[in-house]
Design a protein around this motif. Structure first.
Motif, short mmCIF file in Angstrom:
data_model
loop_
_atom_site.label_atom_id
_atom_site.label_comp_id
_atom_site.label_asym_id
_atom_site.label_seq_id
_atom_site.Cartn_x
_atom_site.Cartn_y
_atom_site.Cartn_z
N ILE A 41 21.44 -18.17 11.64
CA ILE A 41 21.00 -17.33 12.77
C ILE A 41 21.16 -18.09 14.08
O ILE A 41 21.64 -17.55 15.08
CB ILE A 41 19.54 -16.90 12.57
CG1 ILE A 41 19.42 -15.95 11.37
CG2 ILE A 41 19.00 -16.21 13.82
CD1 ILE A 41 18.00 -15.59 11.01
N ARG A 42 20.78 -19.36 14.07
CA ARG A 42 20.86 -20.16 15.30
C ARG A 42 22.31 -20.29 15.76
O ARG A 42 22.61 -20.17 16.96
CB ARG A 42 20.25 -21.53 15.05
CG ARG A 42 20.13 -22.39 16.32
CD ARG A 42 19.41 -23.68 16.02
NE ARG A 42 18.05 -23.45 15.54
CZ ARG A 42 17.67 -23.65 14.27
NH1 ARG A 42 18.54 -24.09 13.37
NH2 ARG A 42 16.42 -23.42 13.91
N GLN A 43 23.22 -20.52 14.82
CA GLN A 43 24.63 -20.64 15.18
C GLN A 43 25.16 -19.32 15.72
O GLN A 43 25.97 -19.29 16.67
CB GLN A 43 25.45 -21.08 13.97
CG GLN A 43 25.15 -22.51 13.51
CD GLN A 43 25.84 -22.85 12.20
OE1 GLN A 43 26.65 -22.09 11.70
NE2 GLN A 43 25.49 -23.99 11.64
N TYR A 44 24.69 -18.23 15.15
CA TYR A 44 25.14 -16.91 15.61
C TYR A 44 24.64 -16.64 17.03
O TYR A 44 25.37 -16.12 17.87
CB TYR A 44 24.63 -15.82 14.66
CG TYR A 44 25.27 -14.47 14.87
CD1 TYR A 44 26.47 -14.15 14.26
CD2 TYR A 44 24.67 -13.51 15.69
CE1 TYR A 44 27.07 -12.91 14.45
CE2 TYR A 44 25.26 -12.27 15.90
CZ TYR A 44 26.46 -11.98 15.27
OH TYR A 44 27.05 -10.76 15.47
N PHE A 45 23.40 -17.03 17.30
CA PHE A 45 22.84 -16.84 18.64
C PHE A 45 23.53 -17.73 19.67
O PHE A 45 23.65 -17.36 20.84
CB PHE A 45 21.34 -17.15 18.63
CG PHE A 45 20.48 -15.94 18.40
CD1 PHE A 45 19.91 -15.26 19.47
CD2 PHE A 45 20.23 -15.48 17.12
CE1 PHE A 45 19.12 -14.14 19.26
CE2 PHE A 45 19.45 -14.37 16.90
CZ PHE A 45 18.89 -13.69 17.97
N ASP A 46 23.96 -18.90 19.23
CA ASP A 46 24.59 -19.83 20.17
C ASP A 46 25.93 -19.32 20.68
O ASP A 46 26.40 -19.78 21.73
CB ASP A 46 24.78 -21.20 19.50
CG ASP A 46 23.45 -21.94 19.32
OD1 ASP A 46 22.47 -21.55 19.99
OD2 ASP A 46 23.39 -22.87 18.50
N GLU A 47 26.55 -18.40 19.98
CA GLU A 47 27.81 -17.81 20.43
C GLU A 47 27.48 -16.70 21.42
O GLU A 47 27.02 -15.62 21.04
CB GLU A 47 28.59 -17.26 19.24
CG GLU A 47 29.94 -16.65 19.58
CD GLU A 47 30.87 -17.65 20.24
OE1 GLU A 47 31.41 -17.31 21.31
OE2 GLU A 47 31.03 -18.76 19.70
N SER A 48 27.71 -16.95 22.69
CA SER A 48 27.27 -16.03 23.74
C SER A 48 27.87 -14.63 23.61
O SER A 48 27.23 -13.64 23.97
CB SER A 48 27.62 -16.61 25.12
OG SER A 48 29.03 -16.81 25.24
N SER A 49 29.08 -14.53 23.08
CA SER A 49 29.72 -13.21 22.97
C SER A 49 28.98 -12.29 22.01
O SER A 49 29.13 -11.06 22.09
CB SER A 49 31.18 -13.37 22.51
OG SER A 49 31.24 -14.00 21.23
N ASN A 50 28.18 -12.85 21.13
CA ASN A 50 27.44 -12.03 20.17
C ASN A 50 26.27 -11.30 20.81
O ASN A 50 25.68 -10.41 20.18
CB ASN A 50 26.93 -12.90 19.01
CG ASN A 50 28.04 -13.42 18.14
OD1 ASN A 50 29.08 -12.76 18.01
ND2 ASN A 50 27.87 -14.59 17.56
#
Length: 658
Positions: free
Chosen positions: A507-516
């Protein structure tokens, strides 16, 4: 568990000709180097003794007829493993040299040459004890060799070179026993390796892996909430409060309503005529089968996405072989066997909890196993030119009565929510990114507890070689016997620590991608003209049949929501009553009037005064008050709500009560 017994033997056999042809092929051209040997043997009087040296002792054409594995439970602290090989054949070649004193007249006599020994009808049996503090709760933590009993028989020998007749019998007997001893020593070293430091290290590793999960500190489902609460006073931010029904903006209210309705639908019984679980099933099961699972009701995980090393899960050597195991495919079945589904239960201001139960879950993994002669420096194999043996197999493992509870923090920033316009969430493809755009922080899973009532022994299928199939399957059964109870007890701790951490990292890695978390703006088509209810609520084909464009100018959010809402309207509970009676009308009327199914109007419905002087009456007061409607929670089909018609702006509504 019925599988457990004080003393139990697990053994699979059923020998047939050629069962181990593939395994024997692996060693067909392999050469095994045995240690050189020097020894002295007594000779008949008047001679004294002879020195014999054997070198370049190499064995090849190794083959077996049968191999069995079995286990016995001796006590709660000890289980024994038995390994037996029969019908062993092997051919060995060697160089020989001897020297003895022939007396005053002959002096020192020497000779050298080559020889061959042919082993047949031989067998090896070993017993290894595995120990645990208590197999009912803990995995094995140690092992030792109880016994190793090789029976190696050389049935024939050939010699090239001159051997003195004086020492012929002594020489042949000494060479025969030496070759037999050498083979027996290597065999016991390899099979007895189950009790060596290598296996001890492996058991220590597995034990250390299991132990932290057997008695873990319970997680606090509100831990993330407490951390958030302690930081909020200084953050100057207002968060959406799931506990406060009066709080929130329009979008926030929609979130509460959607969560409640979706939970009602997914956790309730819906029509599923001809379905695998009968004509009625939980909405979540029906939804999974229609949208997520394939025709075989399975969900496939792409291994290349899961494992960066190409799916290799094991690559190791022993004294004989190198084995590489590669995971090629994973399929999960049983995801549509929910027996209970409760999502987004509010347990704190920003913390929700999901509670799920499955009847069964089954995982099928496809593996490729490649076996070839070992090339390690400490291997006893000196020529590994033999082609490898490749097996493609499937391993299935099933767990039953799975119960999962997951608590997670969802912190929605009210200012960010107010910035989201309705047109941005008309397409479901953009809903997730819009939701993420309103987050104060990433979602945090604070609790992930899973319990399992039973684990079914793994099943292996697909081996080309019946012998290898039998041995590996039996080894899996024995491993299951050794680790079953520990697995069951470790499951809650495993999910609440390692699996939970893995989910949070993802989840943290997904949030770190700003485009998401970039919320798209509303489409231009959604801003034009008066809303056409046909395009708003119906699929393109259905809308087109009623005369609209069918081009989905308002996206698919309301189309999907209307479909779910309509299905929910017709969903019945276990008593045959529509869910809206129990989950919507009943609580709403009870909150309003204090009585389920009854709505009251306590204010005056109307009040009027009439003068009637002509009739000798000064004033007539008419007053209607305390009106009530009862049995509102008896809605039945047919029922229609906001059903589009051929007129763009007219919808049908139909309700039957009583």
């Amino acid at each position: 568990n019925a599988r457990a017994a004080d003393v139990r033997s697990l053994m699979v056999r059923g020998l047939a000709a050629g069962d181990f042809d593939e395994l024997n092929t692996l060693f067909e051209g392999t050469q095994i180097k045995l240690p050189d040997a020097e020894f002295n043997r007594d000779l008949p009087w008047p001679l004294t003794s002879v020195d014999i040296r054997m070198s370049n002792l190499i064995c090849s054409n190794l083959a077996i007829e049968d191999m069995t594995l079995s286990s016995s439970t001796i006590s709660t602290q000890r289980k024994d493993l038995f390994v037996s090989i029969s019908g062993l054949t092997v051919e060995c070649s060697f160089n020989w040299w001897y020297k003895y004193d022939g007396g005053f007249w002959l002096g020192w006599i020497t000779g050298d040459g080559t020889g061959q020994a042919y082993v047949a009808e031989s067998s090896i049996a070993t017993k290894v004890a595995f120990t645990s503090s208590d197999f009912n709760h803990h995995p094995p933590s140690g092992s030792y060799v109880v016994s190793c009993s090789p029976v190696i028989q050389i049935t024939d020998m050939d010699f090239q070179g001159g051997i003195s007749g004086t020492i012929a019998n002594t020489f042949e007997g000494a060479v025969r026993s030496t070759v037999e001893d050498e083979i027996e020593a290597v065999a016991c070293e390899e099979l007895g390796g189950l009790g060596t430091s290598f296996v001890e290290d492996m058991l220590d590793y597995l034990s250390e892996t299991f132990e932290p999960y057997l008695d873990p500190d319970p997680s606090d489902p509100l831990s993330a909430q407490k951390d958030l609460d302690s930081s909020l006073p200084n953050a100057g931010v207002e968060l959406f409060d799931f506990e406060d029904e009066e709080s929130g903006s329009t979008v926030g209210s929609i979130v509460q309503t959607v969560v409640g309705q979706v939970n009602t639908y997914l956790g309730g019984l819906v029509d599923d005529s001809g379905g695998p679980n009968g004509d009625k099933d939980l909405g979540i099961n029906v939804a999974l089968r229609s949208s997520v699972l394939d025709a075989q009701r399975s969900y496939t995980i792409e291994v290349v996405d899961l494992m960066p090393n190409g799916g290799v899960i094991y690559d190791g050597h022993d004294m004989f072989t190198e084995t590489i195991m590669t995971l090629t495919d994973i399929r999960i079945l049983g995801l549509d066997t929910f027996t209970s589904f409760k999502a987004a239960d509010v347990i704190a201001s920003q913390t929700l909890q999901n509670s799920f139960e499955w009847k069964e879950l089954k995982m099928i993994a496809d593996l490729t196993i490649e076996m070839k002669p070992s090339t390690e420096s400490d291997s006893i194999i000196v020529d590994s030119s033999t082609a490898s043996v490749i097996e493609t197999i499937s391993i299935s493992m099933e767990i039953q009565e799975v119960a999962t509870t997951m608590a997670f923090l969802v912190a929605l920033d009210m200012d960010k929510i107010d910035q989201i316009v309705l047109g941005s969430i008309l397409d479901t493809d953009g809903m997730l990114s819009c939701l993420l755009a309103t987050m104060y922080s990433e979602v945090i899973v604070s609790q992930f507890q899973t319990t399992v009532s039973n684990i079914i022994a793994p099943d292996l299928d697909g081996f080309i070689s019946p012998g290898i199939d039998r041995i590996v399957s039996n080894a899996a059964d024995i491993s299951y016997d050794f680790y079953e109870q520990a697995l069951l007890e470790a499951m809650p701790g495993l999910f609440d620590t390692t699996v939970r951490q893995f989910v949070n990292d993802f989840i943290r890695q997904y949030f770190d991608e700003s485009s998401n978390s970039e919320c798209p703006g509303p489409s231009e088509a959604s801003k034009e003209g008066i809303i056409d209810f046909r395009d708003l609520f119906l699929s393109p084909d259905e809308a087109n049949k009623l005369g609209s464009s069918g081009e989905m100018p308002y996206g698919d959010f309301f189309i999907t929501g209307k479909k779910i809402f309509d299905e929910m309207l017709e969903t019945v509970d276990s008593n045959g009553s529509l869910l809206i009676n129990n989950y919507i009308i009943a609580p709403a009327t009870e909150a309003q009037s204090g009585k389920t199914g009854t709505a009251k109007i306590t204010n005056d419905i109307f009040y009027t005064s009439l003068s009637a002087n002509d009739y000798g009456i000064q004033m007539i007061n008419l007053n209607a008050t305390n009106a009530k409607m009862e049995n509102l929670d008896t809605v039945s089909t047919p029922i229609k709500v906001m059903q589009p018609t051929e007129n763009s702006y007219v919808v049908d509504n139909e309700l039957k009560v009583g």
